[in-house]
Design an enzyme around this catalytic site. Structure first.
Site, PDB file in Angstrom:
ATOM      1  N   THR B 165       0.857  -1.235  -0.022  1.00 55.18           N
ATOM      2  CA  THR B 165      -0.128   0.044   0.194  1.00 55.18           C
ATOM      3  C   THR B 165       0.698   1.400   0.185  1.00 55.18           C
ATOM      4  O   THR B 165       1.324   1.585  -0.855  1.00 55.18           O
ATOM      5  CB  THR B 165      -0.980  -0.076   1.101  1.00 55.18           C
ATOM      6  OG1 THR B 165      -0.202  -0.150   2.300  1.00 55.18           O
ATOM      7  CG2 THR B 165      -1.941  -1.042   0.944  1.00 55.18           C
ATOM      8  N   LYS B 191       4.265  -6.866   4.049  1.00 52.85           N
ATOM      9  CA  LYS B 191       4.076  -5.369   3.769  1.00 52.85           C
ATOM     10  C   LYS B 191       3.702  -4.858   4.928  1.00 52.85           C
ATOM     11  O   LYS B 191       3.240  -5.241   6.066  1.00 52.85           O
ATOM     12  CB  LYS B 191       2.839  -5.159   2.633  1.00 52.85           C
ATOM     13  CG  LYS B 191       1.549  -5.777   2.912  1.00 52.85           C
ATOM     14  CD  LYS B 191       0.619  -4.668   3.796  1.00 52.85           C
ATOM     15  CE  LYS B 191       0.569  -3.414   3.243  1.00 52.85           C
ATOM     16  NZ  LYS B 191      -0.330  -2.433   4.039  1.00 52.85           N
ATOM     17  N   THR B 202      -1.439  -1.271   7.335  1.00 50.53           N
ATOM     18  CA  THR B 202      -1.671  -2.681   7.790  1.00 50.53           C
ATOM     19  C   THR B 202      -0.346  -3.584   7.756  1.00 50.53           C
ATOM     20  O   THR B 202       0.287  -3.349   6.716  1.00 50.53           O
ATOM     21  CB  THR B 202      -2.755  -3.573   7.302  1.00 50.53           C
ATOM     22  OG1 THR B 202      -3.975  -2.937   7.988  1.00 50.53           O
ATOM     23  CG2 THR B 202      -2.954  -5.052   7.541  1.00 50.53           C
ATOM     24  N   GLU B 289       6.793   4.601   7.359  1.00 48.26           N
ATOM     25  CA  GLU B 289       6.412   5.899   6.966  1.00 48.26           C
ATOM     26  C   GLU B 289       7.419   7.252   7.131  1.00 48.26           C
ATOM     27  O   GLU B 289       7.410   7.706   8.312  1.00 48.26           O
ATOM     28  CB  GLU B 289       5.206   6.334   7.339  1.00 48.26           C
ATOM     29  CG  GLU B 289       4.074   5.250   6.378  1.00 48.26           C
ATOM     30  CD  GLU B 289       2.658   5.347   6.882  1.00 48.26           C
ATOM     31  OE1 GLU B 289       2.428   5.792   8.062  1.00 48.26           O
ATOM     32  OE2 GLU B 289       1.707   4.910   6.350  1.00 48.26           O
ATOM     33  N   ASN B 413       0.829  11.249   6.544  1.00 51.06           N
ATOM     34  CA  ASN B 413      -0.234  10.866   7.201  1.00 51.06           C
ATOM     35  C   ASN B 413      -1.057  11.922   7.435  1.00 51.06           C
ATOM     36  O   ASN B 413      -2.189  11.898   7.946  1.00 51.06           O
ATOM     37  CB  ASN B 413       0.124  10.279   8.599  1.00 51.06           C
ATOM     38  CG  ASN B 413       0.670   9.073   8.557  1.00 51.06           C
ATOM     39  OD1 ASN B 413      -0.021   8.159   8.095  1.00 51.06           O
ATOM     40  ND2 ASN B 413       2.037   8.723   8.636  1.00 51.06           N
ATOM     41  N   THR B 418      -6.298  13.738   1.517  1.00 51.48           N
ATOM     42  CA  THR B 418      -6.953  14.818   1.014  1.00 51.48           C
ATOM     43  C   THR B 418      -6.389  15.189  -0.539  1.00 51.48           C
ATOM     44  O   THR B 418      -5.373  14.485  -1.089  1.00 51.48           O
ATOM     45  CB  THR B 418      -6.565  16.210   1.797  1.00 51.48           C
ATOM     46  OG1 THR B 418      -5.040  16.049   1.931  1.00 51.48           O
ATOM     47  CG2 THR B 418      -7.247  15.988   2.974  1.00 51.48           C
TER      48      THR B 418
END
Lengths: 418, 418
Positions: B165, B191, B202, B289, B413, B418
């Site tokens: 993802t 992942k 996840t 991330e 995040n 958006t």
């Protein structure tokens, strides 16, 4: 909200709290510049009472309590009815400084007592700033005459500036209360813009009142008030080595000393104190490191207060939730998922979530509608976000206050020492 | 590290783990594109065994477990010795989707079983992606023939890509083990790039081996291995509604089935599995991330393993500590202060802290020297930071792995939807 029912009081009377200038009869406040770490600004403050006062304090639960915290705890155990002054410096925290740090905290109190004409054990000290280095006593000694000369009833605002570190604004709040035909003031100042920062952003708050009361009454309401205010806010979940909240109550001649915390006068004072503490706590959040939003998160329908608090803090401290606040993203999934990992038994099918007055998630499933998403996003685009998470199983509730996690938080904390 | 001593094994033999292409005899892997959310990429993967296998799983502890997790838990309780396939999709997580979500997870398994020529209850499913929306069955149904056609022993790398993802890289790892003159493989894919993200990140991991063993042996070592790997990493402290780790062990004719987890063969497998899981877990952190640093944080000298873990995770999840990693700031104060609020009784005077091989804090006080600060900063400027925090009171120790908190974490995040 965690007061025992018998103590909570059922009054719905709201207490009007005002920011800006105030005075508390019986107290004078002074400031000075030591230059210990900052240049060209106030960095030393003292709150001094004309007579011995009742004093109470609540302090960090961090195991690495700084030297001034250890000093205050010891003095409040022995001399809580004989305190006359609190002296605080900003720039160096006197934390993780070993026995030498404790000696210097004591010297700081002794030097201040000499300058103010008080007994050494009548003085409490607080420090905020960088962890590790020892405070330097010489700059403090040199600044103390200036501090003593500047003592005045209207010195609170300057003191609020003097104790700032990464804060961008001084924080003051006061209110008035009356009983038995007399009027009294509760006023205070605070600093702190991350809940911690070993470097910088310790929470310090000092409040004073001319409402006369025993040490026990003051201690009772300070603990209860802290629980409903400073213990309900979080910027980043961290707590400092130096967090200090001290309250001083002067005995005045105008009214007999309150000796029962649950008497009408005691409750009246408790409400006023809690309102002042809560307002100061809100100002700390609003000035949170990098904060762009103020978030009030209420967890309702919990089986008990402890569970409500646990869920509320887990959500409020989630970096994913906080970055969604920053992005103005009405991301109910992150909030629900954070609640789900709080370690509290939940029945997902009974959980509901409301942003402002827009219910987005009910009985375990998201609600539908293009319009709904737009209305929820509207709430998240605002400066203040109200969130209610209902667990649907009980009657306990808790509210915590937090801010978002922004680029500036990373900038302030990632680049601070470099 | 939390294995009971009797099970921990004293072998110091290191297991060589390799990334990139691999095959596991007895398994074929297929991929396809559903277009359910992503365009022009693989987003559906299946691991299929030629014969029924022993299967085991560990799943999120989040109370809002997604529908596929609930399905897997139920099937592994009843059919753990009859599983033939795991099918996973990326893009929509099928979480917070109520009873309809569970029905769709079951339909997804049934459709896959039909396409693969298996019994419906022989198929496990996993999903990752956005929380809230229902998965769409039609795109899955249409993609399944492509999935079935693409099944091949060397399909693991494509599958690792298909389940991504917000990941930036596919994650694969395998190793070989031998006992009784035979050689076996343990290999897997994973992942996940935040520990959660209800939106996206996840953790999913699927591992397979041709070492033959009972369900009990596989379950034993999967739990132990997960505890030492995926349960020791944190990007942001959040856990997903969908976290899923599934292991499949094919029965081959080459060797009798292992029935005792603590037999030499059982231990040998356990070490190999743990090494593969740990390598996958490291890759997840490295792809965290916005991560720019990999941090291994070892807490030693703790009174017990639980305390060591609590301190380690409190430090590893502290936003202040993580922003200091990002800034390359050897800020021992934040680490010590975070340890101090972990809720574990500490004696500050016994605590020591080492960055790389530079001890910066000993027995409760910072060490001195210009050179020391420079050497500590050097460690923090590196891509990989080793930290050892010694509590000085016991012999228990725990290691957790984490990354820094960067501008990009906030960006990913804060702006995702958006």
């Amino acid at each position: 909200m965690t007061l025992a029912p018998a103590e909570a009081g059922k009054s719905t009377r709201s207490v009007a709290v005002v920011r800006g200038a105030f005075q508390v009869p019986g107290f004078r406040v002074g400031t000075a510049s030591t230059g210990m770490r900052y240049r060209n600004r106030l960095d030393l403050a003292a709150v001094v009472s004309d007579h011995p006062v009742s004093a109470a304090g609540v302090f960090t639960r961090n195991r690495f309590a700084a030297a001034p915290v250890r000093l205050c705890r010891a003095r409040l155990e022995r001399h809580a009815a004989g305190i006359r002054a609190v002296v605080a410096n900003a720039g160096i925290a006197n934390a993780c400084t070993g026995e030498e740090g404790l000696r210097r905290a004591e010297s700081m109190a002794t030097l201040a007592a000499e300058a103010l004409g008080l007994q050494p054990e009548a003085v409490l000290v607080a420090s905020t700033g960088v962890i590790g280095p020892q405070i330097r006593l010489e700059p403090i000694r040199e600044a103390l005459p200036e501090l003593a000369r500047s003592l005045r009833p209207e010195g609170w605002e300057d003191a609020a500036s003097a104790i700032m570190t990464t804060d961008t604004r001084p924080k003051t709040a006061h209110t008035r209360l009356s009983f038995g035909g007399s009027e009294f003031t509760v006023g205070g100042i605070a600093k702190g813009s991350g809940m911690i920062a070993p470097d910088m952003a310790t929470l310090l708050a000092f409040v004073a009142t001319d409402a006369p009361m025993s040490v026990e009454v003051l201690r009772h309401w300070l603990r209860a008030g802290a629980e409903r205010s400073f213990n309900r806010i979080t910027v980043d979940g961290d707590t400092s080595t130096n967090d200090t909240l001290i309250a001083l109550a002067a005995a005045t001649a105008a009214y007999p000393v309150i000796r029962d915390p649950l008497s009408p006068e005691g409750r009246c004072f408790g409400e006023a104190l809690t309102a002042v503490l809560l307002d100061l706590a809100r100002q700390v959040i609003l000035d949170g490191e990098g904060a762009t939003k103020f978030v009030a998160l209420q967890v309702t329908g919990a089986p008990d207060a402890e569970s409500a608090k646990k869920v509320a803090f887990t959500v409020a401290n989630s970096p994913l939730v906080k970055t969604a606040f920053f992005g103005g993203d009405a991301n109910w999934g992150r909030i629900v998922a954070a609640a789900g990992r709080a370690g509290v038994p939940l029945d997902p099918d009974r959980v509901s979530l409301t942003f402002g007055n827009v219910c987005v998630f009910q009985n375990g499933a998201p609600l539908d509608g293009e319009d709904l998403e737009a209305r929820a996003t509207e709430v998240f685009r605002g400066k203040a976000i109200d969130i209610r998470l209902d667990l649907g199983v009980g009657t306990a509730e808790e509210t915590v206050y937090t801010c978002d996690l922004s680029y500036d938080y990373v900038k302030i904390n990632g680049a601070y020492r470099t």
